[in-house]
Design a protein around this motif. Sequence first.
Motif, PDB file in Angstrom:
ATOM      1  N   ARG A  44      35.841  -0.708  23.193  1.00 28.38           N
ATOM      2  CA  ARG A  44      35.418  -2.103  23.050  1.00 28.38           C
ATOM      3  C   ARG A  44      36.598  -3.031  22.757  1.00 28.38           C
ATOM      4  O   ARG A  44      36.636  -4.173  23.201  1.00 28.38           O
ATOM      5  N   ASP A  45      37.559  -2.539  21.983  1.00 33.99           N
ATOM      6  CA  ASP A  45      38.709  -3.367  21.615  1.00 33.99           C
ATOM      7  C   ASP A  45      39.819  -3.366  22.659  1.00 33.99           C
ATOM      8  O   ASP A  45      40.864  -3.995  22.459  1.00 33.99           O
ATOM      9  N   ASP A  46      39.602  -2.648  23.755  1.00 33.49           N
ATOM     10  CA  ASP A  46      40.594  -2.618  24.834  1.00 33.49           C
ATOM     11  C   ASP A  46      39.848  -2.630  26.161  1.00 33.49           C
ATOM     12  O   ASP A  46      39.762  -1.624  26.865  1.00 33.49           O
ATOM     13  N   ARG A  47      39.328  -3.793  26.488  1.00 34.17           N
ATOM     14  CA  ARG A  47      38.493  -3.928  27.676  1.00 34.17           C
ATOM     15  C   ARG A  47      39.221  -3.479  28.941  1.00 34.17           C
ATOM     16  O   ARG A  47      38.644  -2.827  29.805  1.00 34.17           O
ATOM     17  N   GLY A  48      40.497  -3.806  29.020  1.00 35.12           N
ATOM     18  CA  GLY A  48      41.272  -3.413  30.191  1.00 35.12           C
ATOM     19  C   GLY A  48      41.321  -1.907  30.361  1.00 35.12           C
ATOM     20  O   GLY A  48      41.243  -1.397  31.483  1.00 35.12           O
ATOM     21  N   ALA A  49      41.438  -1.186  29.255  1.00 33.15           N
ATOM     22  CA  ALA A  49      41.467   0.276  29.325  1.00 33.15           C
ATOM     23  C   ALA A  49      40.127   0.826  29.777  1.00 33.15           C
ATOM     24  O   ALA A  49      40.065   1.815  30.525  1.00 33.15           O
ATOM     25  N   ALA A  50      39.033   0.204  29.334  1.00 30.10           N
ATOM     26  CA  ALA A  50      37.703   0.649  29.747  1.00 30.10           C
ATOM     27  C   ALA A  50      37.518   0.472  31.251  1.00 30.10           C
ATOM     28  O   ALA A  50      37.026   1.375  31.945  1.00 30.10           O
ATOM     29  N   VAL A  51      37.916  -0.686  31.759  1.00 30.26           N
ATOM     30  CA  VAL A  51      37.807  -0.937  33.196  1.00 30.26           C
ATOM     31  C   VAL A  51      38.693   0.038  33.975  1.00 30.26           C
ATOM     32  O   VAL A  51      38.276   0.615  34.986  1.00 30.26           O
ATOM     33  N   ALA A  52      39.909   0.257  33.491  1.00 30.04           N
ATOM     34  CA  ALA A  52      40.845   1.152  34.183  1.00 30.04           C
ATOM     35  C   ALA A  52      40.330   2.588  34.213  1.00 30.04           C
ATOM     36  O   ALA A  52      40.490   3.295  35.220  1.00 30.04           O
ATOM     37  N   LEU A  53      39.703   3.030  33.125  1.00 33.01           N
ATOM     38  CA  LEU A  53      39.171   4.394  33.082  1.00 33.01           C
ATOM     39  C   LEU A  53      38.077   4.579  34.124  1.00 33.01           C
ATOM     40  O   LEU A  53      38.057   5.582  34.857  1.00 33.01           O
TER      41      LEU A  53
END
Length: 314
Positions: A44-53
Amino acid sequence: MTPDPVPASEGAPAGAPRPGGLGELAGRTVSRVGYGAMQLERLRDDRGAAVALLRHAIDLGVDHVDTAQFYGNGFVNDIIREALRPQDDVLIVSKVGAVSDPGGPRALRLAQRPEELRAGVEENLATLGLEQVPVVNLRRMDAGITIPVTDDQVIDLDDQLASLIALRDEGKIGAIGLSSVTADVLRRALPAGIVCVQNDYSIVARDDEDVLRLCEAEQIAWMPYFPLGGAFSWRAKVTDEPAVIAAAEHLGCTPAQVGLAWLLHHSPRTLLIPGTADTRHLEANLAAGAITFDEKTLAALDEIPTRPVHRPDH
């Protein structure tokens, strides 16, 4: 341990592998290993990482994703909407029957009434940015790990299915699945055209073998959740089993990969939806689809008994 590439079809990126080989869900050919999106909330605190995953999962051949509006109170669906492109042609499976309850005694509360199921579908459509949710599972409380059921949430199955059938007729959902059900409930629901069942099931939790066999007989996709057991401190973990550890050492893989691979070998109707918020774990989960067992190893895994659940008193 990486699956060999096979020709792409129905949504797999050109040249992408089919993790676990080919399976079937709601009339579509899909990879047998998909992705369960619940743990995206941990990012949640790293939206970019969630999208990238999630993008990385698609690039590796994932073409079906399991979600729910109540995962992260809409956060996970929002990530899916941002990450997926129409040309990915990913089959999204969501669920209704519970809603987020921030500040309540539990993170979730039941929403089993027909009007609540309809509202849940509408919320999924809005947060996913879709005109139709391809598959919607009715999350019942008949089996597995359940939320305490109050009297106003004891709803007849036929009334619930009538609501979902109406939504299917309206084009708001493509197909109907079930979650946390017994064989008797599944049998009652068959006339509605059930395409998948999600139950709590693993090599150490096989109480629902009768549900799996009914799915096989009716050509329904079997999508176990908690595929490695555990999830709670009072439940047995697949990765603690000596036979699983021995198999991993013999094959040069991890115990978790053995547990996932066993599920694929145990039934041709199995589709996996393991979840993770870690890139290495994602890659390992998908690679588990390429693991094969010799007869001796498979026999040792098959002999692991269902472990009793020592749930603490509430």
